[in-house]
Design a protein around this motif. Sequence first.
Motif, PDB file in Angstrom:
ATOM      1  N   ALA A 173       0.788  -1.160  -0.273  1.00 13.73           N
ATOM      2  CA  ALA A 173       0.054   0.136  -0.007  1.00 13.73           C
ATOM      3  C   ALA A 173       0.750   1.291   0.085  1.00 13.73           C
ATOM      4  N   GLN A 174       2.052   1.261   0.727  1.00 11.80           N
ATOM      5  CA  GLN A 174       2.775   2.128   0.892  1.00 11.80           C
ATOM      6  C   GLN A 174       3.489   2.459  -0.442  1.00 11.80           C
ATOM      7  N   GLN A 175       4.110   1.313  -0.966  1.00  9.16           N
ATOM      8  CA  GLN A 175       4.712   1.379  -2.533  1.00  9.16           C
ATOM      9  C   GLN A 175       3.734   2.107  -3.427  1.00  9.16           C
ATOM     10  N   ASN A 176       2.318   1.681  -3.391  1.00 14.15           N
ATOM     11  CA  ASN A 176       1.595   1.983  -4.391  1.00 14.15           C
ATOM     12  C   ASN A 176       1.065   3.745  -4.256  1.00 14.15           C
ATOM     13  N   LYS A 177       1.371   4.266  -3.027  1.00 11.56           N
ATOM     14  CA  LYS A 177       1.086   5.712  -2.841  1.00 11.56           C
ATOM     15  C   LYS A 177       2.321   6.644  -3.498  1.00 11.56           C
ATOM     16  N   CYS A 178       3.426   5.685  -3.813  1.00 13.52           N
ATOM     17  CA  CYS A 178       4.677   6.643  -4.015  1.00 13.52           C
ATOM     18  C   CYS A 178       4.639   6.942  -5.723  1.00 13.52           C
ATOM     19  N   SER A 179       4.348   8.156  -6.215  1.00 21.20           N
ATOM     20  CA  SER A 179       4.098   8.247  -7.650  1.00 21.20           C
ATOM     21  C   SER A 179       4.982   9.533  -8.133  1.00 21.20           C
ATOM     22  N   VAL A 180       4.981   9.671  -9.187  1.00 21.26           N
ATOM     23  CA  VAL A 180       5.673  10.903  -9.991  1.00 21.26           C
ATOM     24  C   VAL A 180       4.713  11.545 -10.845  1.00 21.26           C
ATOM     25  N   GLN A 181       4.647  12.814 -10.677  1.00 18.93           N
ATOM     26  CA  GLN A 181       3.810  13.685 -11.187  1.00 18.93           C
ATOM     27  C   GLN A 181       3.718  13.658 -12.612  1.00 18.93           C
ATOM     28  N   ASP A 182       2.638  13.876 -13.477  1.00 20.99           N
ATOM     29  CA  ASP A 182       2.516  13.641 -14.692  1.00 20.99           C
ATOM     30  C   ASP A 182       2.953  15.071 -15.543  1.00 20.99           C
ATOM     31  N   MET A 183       4.117  14.793 -16.063  1.00 24.97           N
ATOM     32  CA  MET A 183       4.689  16.455 -16.495  1.00 24.97           C
ATOM     33  C   MET A 183       4.502  16.534 -17.859  1.00 24.97           C
ATOM     34  N   VAL A 184       3.958  15.388 -18.857  1.00 22.12           N
ATOM     35  CA  VAL A 184       3.862  15.435 -20.226  1.00 22.12           C
ATOM     36  C   VAL A 184       2.241  15.478 -20.381  1.00 22.12           C
ATOM     37  N   LYS A 185       1.510  14.989 -19.808  1.00 20.55           N
ATOM     38  CA  LYS A 185       0.063  15.266 -19.717  1.00 20.55           C
ATOM     39  C   LYS A 185      -0.650  15.037 -21.180  1.00 20.55           C
ATOM     40  N   GLU A 186      -0.433  13.839 -21.653  1.00 17.05           N
ATOM     41  CA  GLU A 186      -0.837  13.284 -22.870  1.00 17.05           C
ATOM     42  C   GLU A 186      -1.861  12.148 -22.580  1.00 17.05           C
ATOM     43  N   ASP A 187      -2.574  11.534 -23.524  1.00 20.70           N
ATOM     44  CA  ASP A 187      -3.620  10.290 -23.607  1.00 20.70           C
ATOM     45  C   ASP A 187      -2.696   9.320 -23.886  1.00 20.70           C
ATOM     46  N   ILE A 188      -2.443   8.354 -23.123  1.00 23.03           N
ATOM     47  CA  ILE A 188      -1.798   7.121 -23.285  1.00 23.03           C
ATOM     48  C   ILE A 188      -2.372   5.689 -23.061  1.00 23.03           C
ATOM     49  N   ASP A 189      -3.829   5.922 -22.820  1.00 23.18           N
ATOM     50  CA  ASP A 189      -4.567   4.845 -22.508  1.00 23.18           C
ATOM     51  C   ASP A 189      -5.919   4.764 -23.298  1.00 23.18           C
ATOM     52  N   SER A 190      -6.178   5.638 -24.108  1.00 24.84           N
ATOM     53  CA  SER A 190      -7.266   5.270 -25.044  1.00 24.84           C
ATOM     54  C   SER A 190      -6.707   4.350 -26.298  1.00 24.84           C
ATOM     55  N   TRP A 191      -7.656   4.032 -26.984  1.00 20.70           N
ATOM     56  CA  TRP A 191      -7.223   3.357 -28.479  1.00 20.70           C
ATOM     57  C   TRP A 191      -6.667   4.580 -29.217  1.00 20.70           C
ATOM     58  N   LEU A 192      -5.501   4.419 -29.596  1.00 22.34           N
ATOM     59  CA  LEU A 192      -4.724   5.711 -30.252  1.00 22.34           C
ATOM     60  C   LEU A 192      -4.529   5.317 -31.789  1.00 22.34           C
ATOM     61  N   SER A 193      -4.647   6.069 -32.771  1.00 23.02           N
ATOM     62  CA  SER A 193      -4.490   6.179 -33.919  1.00 23.02           C
ATOM     63  C   SER A 193      -2.766   6.053 -34.170  1.00 23.02           C
ATOM     64  N   LYS A 194      -2.245   6.587 -33.169  1.00 25.99           N
ATOM     65  CA  LYS A 194      -0.583   6.597 -33.477  1.00 25.99           C
ATOM     66  C   LYS A 194      -0.086   6.414 -31.917  1.00 25.99           C
ATOM     67  N   LEU A 195       1.300   5.963 -31.799  1.00 26.37           N
ATOM     68  CA  LEU A 195       1.796   5.636 -30.509  1.00 26.37           C
ATOM     69  C   LEU A 195       2.206   7.181 -30.038  1.00 26.37           C
ATOM     70  N   PRO A 196       2.135   7.480 -28.629  1.00 26.96           N
ATOM     71  CA  PRO A 196       2.654   8.675 -28.100  1.00 26.96           C
ATOM     72  C   PRO A 196       3.760   8.916 -28.677  1.00 26.96           C
ATOM     73  N   GLY A 197       3.720  10.506 -29.249  1.00 23.43           N
ATOM     74  CA  GLY A 197       5.077  10.803 -29.857  1.00 23.43           C
ATOM     75  C   GLY A 197       4.998  11.014 -31.399  1.00 23.43           C
ATOM     76  N   ASP A 198       3.467  10.228 -31.759  1.00 21.95           N
ATOM     77  CA  ASP A 198       3.311  10.392 -33.163  1.00 21.95           C
ATOM     78  C   ASP A 198       3.931   9.108 -34.093  1.00 21.95           C
ATOM     79  N   ILE A 199       4.171   8.205 -33.245  1.00 20.55           N
ATOM     80  CA  ILE A 199       5.024   6.960 -33.864  1.00 20.55           C
ATOM     81  C   ILE A 199       3.927   6.162 -34.435  1.00 20.55           C
ATOM     82  N   VAL A 200       4.333   5.655 -35.564  1.00 15.40           N
ATOM     83  CA  VAL A 200       3.451   4.605 -36.327  1.00 15.40           C
ATOM     84  C   VAL A 200       4.499   3.403 -36.490  1.00 15.40           C
ATOM     85  N   ALA A 201       3.766   2.330 -36.047  1.00 14.19           N
ATOM     86  CA  ALA A 201       4.802   0.944 -35.981  1.00 14.19           C
ATOM     87  C   ALA A 201       4.375   0.349 -37.294  1.00 14.19           C
TER      88      ALA A 201
END
Length: 341
Positions: free
Chosen positions: A313-341
């Motif tokens: 529980a203590q481990q889970n509480k330790c986090s780093v703030q989101d400094m980029v603020k972009e969508d990484i969890d939706s279904w995406l047309s490109k990978l974050p950074g506009d990368i296409v595989a």
Amino acid sequence: MKRTTFAAALGVLAPLFVPANALLRFGCAKSSVQRLDPLVNNGQNPSPHLHQIIGGNSFNVSMDIASHDLVKESTCTSCQFTEDFSNYWTAVLFFKAKNGTYKRVPQRAQSGMEGTQGGMVVYYMSDALFDTAQKSTVTAFKPGFRMLVGNVNYNNREQARDFRQLTYICMQNEGTRAPESLTFPKQPCPSGIMINHRFPTCWDGKNVDSPNHQDHVSYPETGTFESGGKCPDTHPVRLPQLLLETVWDTKTFNNKADWPADGSQPFVWSSGDATGYATHADYLFGWKDDSLQKHLDGHTYVTAPTLKTQSIAQQNKCSVQDMVKEDIDSWLSKLPGDIVA
């Protein structure tokens, strides 16, 4: 980092499912998933591709050796041992659907660490995995030490020979630790895909970093750390074997009807690599005082009496703030950074 024969190393890989007293093994919760890389792209926000990060919460856009003290600047760690404010990170796994969209694959905790949010399992060892005595002497990493294993631009086996034991395991169940492959599994994996990053174990004894974050470390002259290979004269100091295990929970994506029409495997790294050869991991050392060296000298791997632990529980509480603020969890047309595989 010294170029070495990779093929010979593959024959001596030892299973990782061993008695708990054989090594220092602990879990770390996910502290952040965002497009930052203060080792390769220090000061750049955002970095070119997405990473999953664990460890101390002082992880930031810029982390210069001279000005960033992980121990002093961190107020918590997402790792089990509270003295470990190191940062460890790897690229992120995505599923590429038949229609060309991408979905981030979640990480999952291993057995005995249930409840840990994502993250990885970290190993430090002084001897071969199958030697439970752990009698050898190794020198712990020094303050400011950092290194990188793997190369994000590699896409074939010949290039991958520069590195040893960066492997994939198609898990049939929780205990699966073999066989290991150099590329993404080509079939659905019932319990997910485990990815192993084993770092070099020989140090030049002088530099805590190098321009490419690799030349100050090396592999043994022959074989692997586990096989007891001698360190080269250019890198005579024997380091602990640092190993990162990440289990990517691919079960949701095991329906082959959703896989590419040509039958190829559907997973890609956040860098855009679909071969698996571009796998890589970064390490910034941040253990408090000489706590890691004391533990390695004591060879007490059952209870780790010199180290302090915290709850999941203590481990889970330790986090780093989101400094980029972009969508990484939706279904995406490109990978974050506009990368296409």
